[in-house]
Write a protein that holds these residues in place. Structure first.
Motif, PDB file in Angstrom:
ATOM      1  N   ARG A  88     -54.774   9.619  -0.724  1.00 44.39           N
ATOM      2  CA  ARG A  88     -55.188   8.225  -0.782  1.00 44.39           C
ATOM      3  C   ARG A  88     -55.774   7.894  -2.156  1.00 44.39           C
ATOM      4  O   ARG A  88     -55.443   6.867  -2.756  1.00 44.39           O
ATOM      5  CB  ARG A  88     -56.224   7.939   0.306  1.00 44.39           C
ATOM      6  N   ALA A  89     -56.633   8.777  -2.670  1.00 45.34           N
ATOM      7  CA  ALA A  89     -57.252   8.548  -3.980  1.00 45.34           C
ATOM      8  C   ALA A  89     -56.207   8.503  -5.082  1.00 45.34           C
ATOM      9  O   ALA A  89     -56.298   7.690  -6.011  1.00 45.34           O
ATOM     10  CB  ALA A  89     -58.278   9.640  -4.264  1.00 45.34           C
ATOM     11  N   LEU A  90     -55.208   9.365  -4.993  1.00 40.39           N
ATOM     12  CA  LEU A  90     -54.147   9.380  -6.004  1.00 40.39           C
ATOM     13  C   LEU A  90     -53.367   8.071  -5.993  1.00 40.39           C
ATOM     14  O   LEU A  90     -53.107   7.476  -7.054  1.00 40.39           O
ATOM     15  CB  LEU A  90     -53.214  10.565  -5.757  1.00 40.39           C
ATOM     16  N   ALA A  91     -52.986   7.608  -4.809  1.00 41.69           N
ATOM     17  CA  ALA A  91     -52.206   6.367  -4.722  1.00 41.69           C
ATOM     18  C   ALA A  91     -53.020   5.170  -5.188  1.00 41.69           C
ATOM     19  O   ALA A  91     -52.496   4.279  -5.874  1.00 41.69           O
ATOM     20  CB  ALA A  91     -51.724   6.160  -3.290  1.00 41.69           C
ATOM     21  N   VAL A  92     -54.293   5.136  -4.824  1.00 40.40           N
ATOM     22  CA  VAL A  92     -55.163   4.034  -5.254  1.00 40.40           C
ATOM     23  C   VAL A  92     -55.311   4.047  -6.774  1.00 40.40           C
ATOM     24  O   VAL A  92     -55.171   3.008  -7.434  1.00 40.40           O
ATOM     25  CB  VAL A  92     -56.544   4.133  -4.581  1.00 40.40           C
ATOM     26  N   ALA A  93     -55.569   5.209  -7.350  1.00 38.20           N
ATOM     27  CA  ALA A  93     -55.769   5.310  -8.792  1.00 38.20           C
ATOM     28  C   ALA A  93     -54.497   4.988  -9.563  1.00 38.20           C
ATOM     29  O   ALA A  93     -54.544   4.318 -10.597  1.00 38.20           O
ATOM     30  CB  ALA A  93     -56.263   6.714  -9.155  1.00 38.20           C
ATOM     31  N   ILE A 166     -43.787   7.806  -2.258  1.00 39.76           N
ATOM     32  CA  ILE A 166     -45.172   7.384  -2.515  1.00 39.76           C
ATOM     33  C   ILE A 166     -45.349   6.929  -3.961  1.00 39.76           C
ATOM     34  O   ILE A 166     -45.944   5.886  -4.233  1.00 39.76           O
ATOM     35  CB  ILE A 166     -46.140   8.523  -2.173  1.00 39.76           C
ATOM     36  N   LEU A 167     -44.821   7.703  -4.903  1.00 42.76           N
ATOM     37  CA  LEU A 167     -44.973   7.329  -6.308  1.00 42.76           C
ATOM     38  C   LEU A 167     -44.260   6.020  -6.621  1.00 42.76           C
ATOM     39  O   LEU A 167     -44.751   5.200  -7.419  1.00 42.76           O
ATOM     40  CB  LEU A 167     -44.441   8.446  -7.211  1.00 42.76           C
ATOM     41  N   ASN A 168     -43.120   5.795  -6.010  1.00 43.30           N
ATOM     42  CA  ASN A 168     -42.384   4.557  -6.280  1.00 43.30           C
ATOM     43  C   ASN A 168     -43.107   3.330  -5.736  1.00 43.30           C
ATOM     44  O   ASN A 168     -43.065   2.257  -6.348  1.00 43.30           O
ATOM     45  CB  ASN A 168     -40.974   4.635  -5.695  1.00 43.30           C
ATOM     46  N   ILE A 169     -43.763   3.466  -4.593  1.00 39.66           N
ATOM     47  CA  ILE A 169     -44.545   2.349  -4.065  1.00 39.66           C
ATOM     48  C   ILE A 169     -45.628   1.952  -5.065  1.00 39.66           C
ATOM     49  O   ILE A 169     -45.837   0.764  -5.355  1.00 39.66           O
ATOM     50  CB  ILE A 169     -45.176   2.718  -2.710  1.00 39.66           C
ATOM     51  N   CYS A 170     -46.319   2.948  -5.595  1.00 39.08           N
ATOM     52  CA  CYS A 170     -47.377   2.670  -6.570  1.00 39.08           C
ATOM     53  C   CYS A 170     -46.798   2.107  -7.864  1.00 39.08           C
ATOM     54  O   CYS A 170     -47.308   1.135  -8.425  1.00 39.08           O
ATOM     55  CB  CYS A 170     -48.154   3.944  -6.875  1.00 39.08           C
ATOM     56  N   GLU A 171     -45.724   2.727  -8.310  1.00 37.58           N
ATOM     57  CA  GLU A 171     -45.147   2.394  -9.605  1.00 37.58           C
ATOM     58  C   GLU A 171     -44.592   0.979  -9.673  1.00 37.58           C
ATOM     59  O   GLU A 171     -44.892   0.220 -10.589  1.00 37.58           O
ATOM     60  CB  GLU A 171     -44.031   3.403  -9.911  1.00 37.58           C
ATOM     61  N   TYR A 172     -43.783   0.634  -8.700  1.00 36.65           N
ATOM     62  CA  TYR A 172     -43.048  -0.620  -8.807  1.00 36.65           C
ATOM     63  C   TYR A 172     -43.849  -1.837  -8.362  1.00 36.65           C
ATOM     64  O   TYR A 172     -43.336  -2.951  -8.384  1.00 36.65           O
ATOM     65  CB  TYR A 172     -41.727  -0.508  -8.042  1.00 36.65           C
ATOM     66  N   SER A 173     -45.104  -1.627  -8.014  1.00 43.19           N
ATOM     67  CA  SER A 173     -45.959  -2.782  -7.758  1.00 43.19           C
ATOM     68  C   SER A 173     -46.100  -3.623  -9.019  1.00 43.19           C
ATOM     69  O   SER A 173     -46.342  -4.835  -8.942  1.00 43.19           O
ATOM     70  CB  SER A 173     -47.340  -2.322  -7.280  1.00 43.19           C
ATOM     71  N   ALA A 174     -45.919  -3.019 -10.184  1.00 42.71           N
ATOM     72  CA  ALA A 174     -46.008  -3.767 -11.444  1.00 42.71           C
ATOM     73  C   ALA A 174     -44.893  -4.791 -11.574  1.00 42.71           C
ATOM     74  O   ALA A 174     -45.016  -5.740 -12.353  1.00 42.71           O
ATOM     75  CB  ALA A 174     -45.967  -2.794 -12.623  1.00 42.71           C
ATOM     76  N   LEU A 175     -43.818  -4.621 -10.815  1.00 42.23           N
ATOM     77  CA  LEU A 175     -42.700  -5.561 -10.901  1.00 42.23           C
ATOM     78  C   LEU A 175     -42.952  -6.836 -10.119  1.00 42.23           C
ATOM     79  O   LEU A 175     -42.381  -7.880 -10.431  1.00 42.23           O
ATOM     80  CB  LEU A 175     -41.411  -4.892 -10.410  1.00 42.23           C
ATOM     81  N   TRP A 176     -43.788  -6.765  -9.084  1.00 48.81           N
ATOM     82  CA  TRP A 176     -43.973  -7.960  -8.255  1.00 48.81           C
ATOM     83  C   TRP A 176     -45.390  -8.533  -8.317  1.00 48.81           C
ATOM     84  O   TRP A 176     -45.609  -9.691  -7.961  1.00 48.81           O
ATOM     85  CB  TRP A 176     -43.623  -7.654  -6.795  1.00 48.81           C
TER      86      TRP A 176
END
Length: 209
Positions: A88-93, A166-176
């Protein structure tokens, strides 16, 4: 106390910031040293005082950005022994690192898209160094998932697929993500922390025949 900076350090940071925007907007090959210098308000000879070549600028941009990214993520998970808390901490960060920079309208190193393409413009030895930094984040995430699976905390049929999901969910939030929109950076980051746990703890639904 904040570390002291020198005019040379400040100028290097300005050059890297200007170059990063031009590289990602126009592409590495189409970006001229003169354009970078003009964006900073200096002459090309002055720029060469700080960097020997355009390749050096690109490598420094990618390396320092990724190292700062990794330092931020790894600090967030340091000392966490519970896999669920660590994931959880990794995804949040990760999400917060992406979006906090986006909100300030600055170019930040995405872990998967345009800078990955930019790295292909580097010679093999430098490309491998950048690739290793990308790989470190992947391996850190995978290690958390593996530990959780071994402890019975996570239900992960495939470590690689789950890691990338998991990494893609975090990463591509910058697109939307839209600064000033209905969700803040912290809200999105917290949501992604929960999404990461759901992915790791919920087995996929069986296919219906």
């Amino acid at each position: 106390m904040a570390p002291e900076t020198t005019p040379e350090v400040d100028m290097k940071a300005e050059i890297l910031a200007a170059a990063s925007e031009l590289f990602q907007r126009d592409g590495y090959s189409k970006t001229k040293v003169a354009a970078i210098a003009r964006a900073v308000g200096i002459t090309p000879p002055t720029l060469y005082w700080h960097f020997e070549s355009k390749e050096d600028i690109l490598f420094e941009f990618l390396r320092t950005g990724l190292e700062a990214f990794l330092e931020r993520i790894e600090a967030a998970t340091a000392g966490l022994t519970d896999p669920a808390e660590a994931l959880r901490a990794l995804a949040v960060a990760h999400t917060r690192a992406q979006l906090s920079q986006r909100e300030r309208a600055q170019t930040f190193l995405s872990m998967t898209y345009s800078p990955t393409q930019l790295a292909s413009s580097l010679p093999k030895d430098r490309y491998e160094l950048i690739r290793e930094l990308h790989r470190r984040h992947y391996e850190n995430t995978r290690a958390i998932l593996r530990a959780g699976a071994e402890q019975g905390v996570f239900d992960v049929p495939d470590l690689s697929a789950t890691t990338f999901a998991i990494l893609n969910i975090c990463e591509y939030s910058a697109l939307w993500f839209q600064p000033g929109g209905p969700l803040t950076v912290d809200q999105v980051a917290e949501m992604h922390g929960e999404f990461a746990l759901r992915i790791a703890t919920s087995p996929p639904e069986p296919r219906k025949e």
